[in-house]
Design an enzyme around this catalytic site. Structure first.
Site, PDB file in Angstrom:
ATOM      1  N   HIS A 156      43.954  32.577  36.937  1.00 16.93           N
ATOM      2  CA  HIS A 156      44.866  33.673  37.264  1.00 16.93           C
ATOM      3  C   HIS A 156      46.300  33.293  36.894  1.00 16.93           C
ATOM      4  CE1 HIS A 156      41.501  35.228  39.686  1.00 16.93           C
ATOM      5  NE2 HIS A 156      42.128  36.396  39.642  1.00 16.93           N
ATOM      6  N   LYS A 160      49.890  33.827  41.648  1.00 20.06           N
ATOM      7  CA  LYS A 160      48.835  33.995  42.664  1.00 20.06           C
ATOM      8  C   LYS A 160      48.967  32.899  43.712  1.00 20.06           C
ATOM      9  CE  LYS A 160      43.919  34.995  43.254  1.00 20.06           C
ATOM     10  NZ  LYS A 160      44.238  36.161  44.096  1.00 20.06           N
TER      11      LYS A 160
END
Length: 269
Positions: A156, A160
């Site tokens: 990600h 995040k």
């Protein structure tokens, strides 16, 4: 045609804006409320102003103001914020679509309790593709239950804040359940140093964070002489918004109860 009156939590953020745009494009939905935290950019301003088509809905801090005209709240924020919204929605009968990840056991219990009062759809990933992938993983795990080591790799963007991702954990839960295991007992979240041989009953997780990766997930079934990889890669958050709207439509005739995207997509047997 029934029009869904939807409020958005985190309305000034990246996901919030994508949800607002998806609502503006949907013929059966209207933006009925907008929330964000105190001090966030855009408080008091029209939530859809960035589209060049104001909706007449200012971004509010107070729940009573931001949810006054809404029947649904879509929430992709943080656990502490979502749980605060949850209590208000349960009390006032507002249905929730929750895409927030990182809940602890107490948070999950609070959501289950609130679902006795209002309808809630909880999913770590609302992409239709991801949820079809979960079904494929269930089938693969049952068929590859012996002789295959299982690893879950996810990547990600740099912003995040939780790891592994909620989607990766959900994938692990689906695989573990299909194998008759409890993920809490068989998950391995990191390896370093002399670890010894791999325990064949474990499910490993590897996490990558960097750049602007929207979300990549691969489950690897590694056997002797072959390996099977089941992957899903997201290139846009729009898929999450479309899934959230699909979930709102699913909840339209539900007074209460806790559901997930497998329910929404009729993937449960």
């Amino acid at each position: 045609m029934t029009v869904l009156k939807i409020a958005i939590a985190g309305a000034g953020g990246r996901m919030g804006r994508i949800l607002i745009e998806a609502i503006a494009e949907a013929p059966d939905a209207t933006l009925a409320g907008a929330l964000d935290v105190a001090g966030a950019p855009g408080i008091g301003q029209d939530a859809a102003a960035f589209l060049g088509k104001p909706a007449g809905v200012p971004i509010a801090v107070e729940l009573a103001e931001g949810l006054a005209g809404a029947d649904y709240l879509i929430d992709f924020t943080r656990p502490e914020g979502t749980l605060r919204h949850l209590a208000y929605c349960a009390e006032h009968g507002i249905k929730m679509i929750i895409g927030t990840t990182g809940f602890d056991a107490a948070g999950k219990a609070a959501i289950a309790a609130a679902a006795e009062k209002t309808a809630i759809m909880l999913a770590p990933n609302m992409s239709v593709g991801v949820n079809v992938t979960l079904k494929l993983l269930e089938l693969a795990a049952k068929s590859l239950s012996e002789g295959y080591d299982i690893e879950i790799i996810e990547a990600h963007h740099r912003y995040k804040v939780d790891a592994p991702s909620g989607t990766a954990l959900k994938m692990g839960e689906v695989v573990a359940d299909a194998l008759g295991r409890d993920l809490k007992d068989c998950a391995v979240y990191g390896r370093e140093g002399v670890t010894g041989e791999r325990d064949p009953s474990t499910i490993g997780f590897a996490t990558v964070r960097g750049g602007d990766i929207v979300g990549d997930h691969t489950v690897l079934f590694a056997g002797i002489g072959e390996r099977i990889e089941i992957s899903h890669k997201s290139s846009s958050r729009v898929t999450y918004a479309h899934g959230a709207l699909r979930a709102a439509r699913f909840l339209a005739d539900k007074a209460n109860g806790l559901y997930d995207m497998q329910d929404v997509l009729a993937l449960k047997r």
